[in-house]
Design an enzyme around this catalytic site. Structure first.
Site, mmCIF file in Angstrom:
data_model
loop_
_atom_site.group_PDB
_atom_site.id
_atom_site.type_symbol
_atom_site.label_atom_id
_atom_site.label_comp_id
_atom_site.label_asym_id
_atom_site.label_seq_id
_atom_site.Cartn_x
_atom_site.Cartn_y
_atom_site.Cartn_z
ATOM 1 N N ASP A 297 45.634 62.556 46.702
ATOM 2 C CA ASP A 297 45.414 63.983 46.443
ATOM 3 C C ASP A 297 45.057 64.719 47.729
ATOM 4 O O ASP A 297 45.545 65.832 47.973
ATOM 5 C CB ASP A 297 44.288 64.165 45.419
ATOM 6 C CG ASP A 297 44.720 63.830 43.996
ATOM 7 O OD1 ASP A 297 45.939 63.778 43.738
ATOM 8 O OD2 ASP A 297 43.832 63.628 43.142
ATOM 9 N N ASP B 35 42.397 55.303 46.224
ATOM 10 C CA ASP B 35 43.811 55.662 46.393
ATOM 11 C C ASP B 35 44.100 57.008 45.753
ATOM 12 O O ASP B 35 44.750 57.874 46.363
ATOM 13 C CB ASP B 35 44.698 54.589 45.763
ATOM 14 C CG ASP B 35 46.181 54.871 45.949
ATOM 15 O OD1 ASP B 35 46.697 55.812 45.319
ATOM 16 O OD2 ASP B 35 46.837 54.158 46.732
ATOM 17 N N PHE C 235 47.868 51.460 45.980
ATOM 18 C CA PHE C 235 49.294 51.435 45.683
ATOM 19 C C PHE C 235 50.055 51.710 46.977
ATOM 20 O O PHE C 235 50.122 52.839 47.450
ATOM 21 C CB PHE C 235 49.633 52.472 44.616
ATOM 22 C CG PHE C 235 48.561 52.575 43.556
ATOM 23 C CD1 PHE C 235 48.200 51.463 42.808
ATOM 24 C CD2 PHE C 235 47.878 53.771 43.329
ATOM 25 C CE1 PHE C 235 47.201 51.537 41.849
ATOM 26 C CE2 PHE C 235 46.886 53.847 42.380
ATOM 27 C CZ PHE C 235 46.537 52.736 41.627
ATOM 28 N N ASP D 50 52.341 52.804 49.261
ATOM 29 C CA ASP D 50 53.492 53.698 49.350
ATOM 30 C C ASP D 50 53.651 54.166 50.792
ATOM 31 O O ASP D 50 53.337 53.427 51.727
ATOM 32 C CB ASP D 50 53.323 54.868 48.389
ATOM 33 C CG ASP D 50 52.087 55.728 48.710
ATOM 34 O OD1 ASP D 50 51.328 55.387 49.646
ATOM 35 O OD2 ASP D 50 51.892 56.751 48.021
#
Length: 413
Positions: free
Chosen positions: A382, A377, A295, A297
């Site tokens: 995390d 991801d 994803f 970002d």
């Protein structure tokens, strides 16, 4: 009409061709295909082959040591989880799906001008659903805490019939729900844009899908006769909800990035992930989760560079260190996002090779089929958050300095 790319594996380059099995034309995520094009066209962010190899080995080991699996999603204390065993008739299923969709609809732009300062936007709430103590949550977790706090106070915030209604859920109520903690000197960025997005998706759900994301999901089941994959659900989301169409045009060619649509589906997949050898309750014919990408970002690219997977030219490093705002769709911003997508796919390929080698050596290891860009991801995000607050660091492999995450103020991520 589908835009899933039916392509020969050679069209996405030699490095990615073995990501998918077989030599016949196969369905490939258009995010991956167009990210490869964008990476080449922008010609800015690169890869460190030694870094990819070392990071893949490190991630492979950490996934095993930490027993990090899709079910780890359910262990996050702020996540709203469905009851087990899973059933579409259980009210917790609708509550969880509506919660995930609500969060995904406004899961963007949390970076702060006051990074690492108590002045940054934060929300005070409990440390978990059943925890007695409170803390000030920041970044993405501030959004989650605000939503949970509202639900805790009896406000049906994640019900589309509620948040789509300006009468029941006024702008003033939204502002109160997302109010910062007393110590914070910042407001939640792009609050008005978040409200607009929620009104839009809520009205669509109420008009066409019986007023819930579960209704949308049940239509997905009917449309695909129970055989739809995670990628099919991603595309259905982007087809139906305009605010999820994270796409741009670069040099005359459309590039699909779909950060929030993919993470919405991935989190639903993880929230309802079944025990081993059981069919997935949301994807009875198989999720094919490996078809989703990471994803794209601003946080995961930051850790990819720290792990020496991505390389940046000096000009980009200067921009990042000076907190220069990168325009959405600019060469720099698109290169970072596209490179991250392709890089994680290459890391995934390498980890699968490590898994297969371990099986041949009769070593206890992860099943290569369990390794997806989604899981990588999740783990890297995390890890980046733990590093950010000083709870973890990368040891045992060479790293580079942690640069500031790139700054783009937008509604896509």
């Amino acid at each position: 009409m589908t835009i899933l790319a039916l392509v020969d594996s050679r069209s996405i380059g030699e490095d990615l061709s073995s990501t998918y099995l077989g030599e016949h034309p196969i369905v490939v995520n258009p995010v991956l295909v167009t990210a490869q094009y964008a990476l080449e066209d922008t010609d800015m962010v690169g890869f460190n082959e030694n870094g990819i190899q070392a990071a893949a080995k490190y991630i492979h080991e950490r996934l095993q040591i930490e027993s990090y699996t899709p079910c780890t999603w359910r262990k996050h204390p702020l996540h709203l989880c469905p009851s087990e065993p899973y059933s579409l008739k259980n009210t917790s299923t609708r509550a969880c799906l509506d919660w995930i969709f609500f969060i995904s609809s406004i899961n963007f732009s949390f970076w702060s001008e006051q990074e690492c300062s108590q002045d940054r936007y934060g929300v005070e709430w409990r440390t978990g659903w059943h925890a007695p103590h409170t803390k000030v949550h920041t970044g993405y977790w501030a959004l989650v805490a605000a939503v949970n706090k509202a639900l805790d106070e009896g406000i049906p915030l994640t019900d589309p019939a509620f948040y789509s209604s300006e009468t029941r859920c006024s702008h003033e109520l939204f502002r109160r729900i997302f109010r910062p903690a007393p110590q914070s000197k910042e407001q939640l960025p792009l609050l008005e844009e978040r409200i607009v997005a929620l009104r839009e998706v809520g009205q669509i759900l109420c008009k066409n899908f019986e007023g819930s994301f579960q209704g949308f999901y049940e239509e997905f089941l009917r449309r695909y006769d129970g055989r739809g994959t995670a990628l099919d659900l991603v595309q259905m989301i982007t087809n139906v909800f305009p605010s999820f169409r994270d796409e741009t045009i670069y040099k005359g060619r459309k590039v699909y990035l779909w950060k929030r649509a993919q993470i919405c589906v991935a989190e639903a997949w993880a929230a309802f992930h079944p025990p081993a050898d059981s069919p997935h309750p949301l994807f009875p014919d198989g999720a094919a989760i490996h078809q989703l990408t990471m994803f794209a970002d601003y946080r995961v690219p930051q850790i990819l560079h720290h792990l020496r997977i991505l390389t940046y030219p000096p000009s980009l490093v200067t921009q990042l260190k000076s907190h220069f705002i990168l325009r959405t769709g600019s060469r720099e911003e698109l290169s970072i996002r596209a490179a991250s997508i392709v890089a994680v796919e290459r890391v995934r390929k390498r980890i699968r090779q490590l898994c297969d080698s371990s099986i041949q050596d009769h070593a206890v290891t992860l099943d290569s089929d369990s390794i997806s860009s989604v899981l990588i991801d999740f783990y890297l995000w995390d890890l980046a958050k733990r590093i950010e607050v000083g709870e973890d660091c990368v040891e045992g492999i060479e790293t580079t300095e942690i640069l500031p995450a790139h700054r783009t103020r937008c509604v896509w991520y």
